[in-house]
Design a protein around this motif. Sequence first.
Motif, PDB file in Angstrom:
ATOM      1  N   ILE A  76     -56.170   1.308  10.468  1.00 43.34           N
ATOM      2  CA  ILE A  76     -56.490   1.170  11.888  1.00 43.34           C
ATOM      3  C   ILE A  76     -56.411  -0.295  12.308  1.00 43.34           C
ATOM      4  N   ASN A  77     -56.925  -1.189  11.465  1.00 39.95           N
ATOM      5  CA  ASN A  77     -56.890  -2.626  11.754  1.00 39.95           C
ATOM      6  C   ASN A  77     -55.448  -3.124  11.848  1.00 39.95           C
ATOM      7  N   THR A  78     -54.583  -2.673  10.964  1.00 40.40           N
ATOM      8  CA  THR A  78     -53.174  -3.074  10.979  1.00 40.40           C
ATOM      9  C   THR A  78     -52.505  -2.596  12.257  1.00 40.40           C
ATOM     10  N   LEU A  79     -52.767  -1.355  12.644  1.00 40.26           N
ATOM     11  CA  LEU A  79     -52.199  -0.816  13.872  1.00 40.26           C
ATOM     12  C   LEU A  79     -52.661  -1.611  15.088  1.00 40.26           C
ATOM     13  N   LEU A  80     -53.939  -1.944  15.138  1.00 40.60           N
ATOM     14  CA  LEU A  80     -54.487  -2.728  16.244  1.00 40.60           C
ATOM     15  C   LEU A  80     -53.874  -4.125  16.287  1.00 40.60           C
ATOM     16  N   MET A  81     -53.711  -4.755  15.120  1.00 45.12           N
ATOM     17  CA  MET A  81     -53.115  -6.091  15.059  1.00 45.12           C
ATOM     18  C   MET A  81     -51.677  -6.066  15.567  1.00 45.12           C
ATOM     19  N   ARG A  82     -50.908  -5.066  15.185  1.00 50.01           N
ATOM     20  CA  ARG A  82     -49.520  -4.945  15.659  1.00 50.01           C
ATOM     21  C   ARG A  82     -49.479  -4.785  17.176  1.00 50.01           C
ATOM     22  N   ALA A  83     -50.382  -3.951  17.703  1.00 48.41           N
ATOM     23  CA  ALA A  83     -50.417  -3.729  19.149  1.00 48.41           C
ATOM     24  C   ALA A  83     -50.724  -5.025  19.893  1.00 48.41           C
ATOM     25  N   VAL A  84     -51.685  -5.794  19.404  1.00 49.19           N
ATOM     26  CA  VAL A  84     -52.046  -7.066  20.048  1.00 49.19           C
ATOM     27  C   VAL A  84     -50.868  -8.038  20.005  1.00 49.19           C
ATOM     28  N   LEU A  85     -50.176  -8.127  18.894  1.00 46.83           N
ATOM     29  CA  LEU A  85     -49.033  -9.035  18.791  1.00 46.83           C
ATOM     30  C   LEU A  85     -47.907  -8.622  19.738  1.00 46.83           C
ATOM     31  N   ILE A  86     -47.623  -7.342  19.821  1.00 44.48           N
ATOM     32  CA  ILE A  86     -46.552  -6.869  20.699  1.00 44.48           C
ATOM     33  C   ILE A  86     -46.904  -7.145  22.166  1.00 44.48           C
ATOM     34  N   VAL A  87     -48.154  -6.880  22.560  1.00 46.45           N
ATOM     35  CA  VAL A  87     -48.584  -7.128  23.938  1.00 46.45           C
ATOM     36  C   VAL A  87     -48.471  -8.609  24.279  1.00 46.45           C
ATOM     37  N   ASN A  88     -48.677  -9.489  23.316  1.00 43.12           N
ATOM     38  CA  ASN A  88     -48.618 -10.938  23.543  1.00 43.12           C
ATOM     39  C   ASN A  88     -47.215 -11.510  23.350  1.00 43.12           C
ATOM     40  N   GLY A  89     -46.200 -10.663  23.275  1.00 41.36           N
ATOM     41  CA  GLY A  89     -44.831 -11.140  23.281  1.00 41.36           C
ATOM     42  C   GLY A  89     -44.226 -11.425  21.914  1.00 41.36           C
ATOM     43  N   PHE A  90     -44.767 -10.902  20.873  1.00 48.89           N
ATOM     44  CA  PHE A  90     -44.191 -11.100  19.544  1.00 48.89           C
ATOM     45  C   PHE A  90     -43.354  -9.881  19.154  1.00 48.89           C
ATOM     46  N   TYR A  91     -42.453 -10.074  18.206  1.00 55.87           N
ATOM     47  CA  TYR A  91     -41.672  -8.963  17.659  1.00 55.87           C
ATOM     48  C   TYR A  91     -41.522  -9.164  16.163  1.00 55.87           C
ATOM     49  N   LEU A  92     -41.194  -8.095  15.489  1.00 53.73           N
ATOM     50  CA  LEU A  92     -41.078  -8.125  14.044  1.00 53.73           C
ATOM     51  C   LEU A  92     -39.631  -8.442  13.673  1.00 53.73           C
ATOM     52  N   HIS A  93     -39.403  -9.661  13.188  1.00 53.08           N
ATOM     53  CA  HIS A  93     -38.060 -10.125  12.837  1.00 53.08           C
ATOM     54  C   HIS A  93     -37.722  -9.689  11.415  1.00 53.08           C
ATOM     55  N   ARG A  94     -36.603  -8.958  11.267  1.00 56.00           N
ATOM     56  CA  ARG A  94     -36.138  -8.462   9.966  1.00 56.00           C
ATOM     57  C   ARG A  94     -37.191  -7.638   9.232  1.00 56.00           C
ATOM     58  N   GLY A  95     -38.101  -7.076   9.949  1.00 54.67           N
ATOM     59  CA  GLY A  95     -39.051  -6.136   9.379  1.00 54.67           C
ATOM     60  C   GLY A  95     -40.239  -6.734   8.645  1.00 54.67           C
ATOM     61  N   HIS A  96     -40.342  -8.080   8.587  1.00 53.76           N
ATOM     62  CA  HIS A  96     -41.473  -8.624   7.829  1.00 53.76           C
ATOM     63  C   HIS A  96     -42.053  -9.920   8.399  1.00 53.76           C
ATOM     64  N   GLU A  97     -41.455 -10.468   9.451  1.00 52.42           N
ATOM     65  CA  GLU A  97     -41.939 -11.746   9.978  1.00 52.42           C
ATOM     66  C   GLU A  97     -42.130 -11.622  11.487  1.00 52.42           C
ATOM     67  N   TRP A  98     -43.311 -11.989  11.960  1.00 55.56           N
ATOM     68  CA  TRP A  98     -43.596 -11.915  13.386  1.00 55.56           C
ATOM     69  C   TRP A  98     -43.108 -13.189  14.060  1.00 55.56           C
ATOM     70  N   ARG A  99     -42.363 -13.034  15.198  1.00 58.21           N
ATOM     71  CA  ARG A  99     -41.860 -14.169  15.970  1.00 58.21           C
ATOM     72  C   ARG A  99     -42.119 -13.935  17.441  1.00 58.21           C
ATOM     73  N   ARG A 100     -42.275 -15.064  18.187  1.00 60.09           N
ATOM     74  CA  ARG A 100     -42.489 -14.980  19.632  1.00 60.09           C
ATOM     75  C   ARG A 100     -41.138 -14.848  20.331  1.00 60.09           C
ATOM     76  N   ARG A 101     -41.100 -13.953  21.309  1.00 55.27           N
ATOM     77  CA  ARG A 101     -39.884 -13.802  22.108  1.00 55.27           C
ATOM     78  C   ARG A 101     -39.746 -14.999  23.032  1.00 55.27           C
ATOM     79  N   ARG A 102     -38.505 -15.416  23.266  1.00 55.54           N
ATOM     80  CA  ARG A 102     -38.251 -16.567  24.147  1.00 55.54           C
ATOM     81  C   ARG A 102     -38.027 -16.125  25.561  1.00 55.54           C
TER      82      ARG A 102
END
Length: 102
Positions: A76-102
Amino acid sequence: MSWDRKENGRKYYYRNRRDENGRAVKEYVGQGRRAVQAEREDQEARLQRLQVKQQWQTIFDELDDVNRPVKELVAINTLLMRAVLIVNGFYLHRGHEWRRRR
């Protein structure tokens, strides 16, 4: 551990073991009473190993039951963390690294 029958019709008992280099080796035990006794010892040792394995499996099953709520909380914590990152403009680069969208 096995009984091997040779061309002469006699049965001989062999044990399988590993040598110093880790290779499988057949060890000749003999025939007759000595071989029958060795077979009994091998069966008893096999049974004892099986009982120990079952005891450990029971302990692991109990621990798994205890850890199940923690695993659910982590999921549940992992799912919540992913949701927060996506809402704040991040994406999962190559499936393992979070990056901010430009």
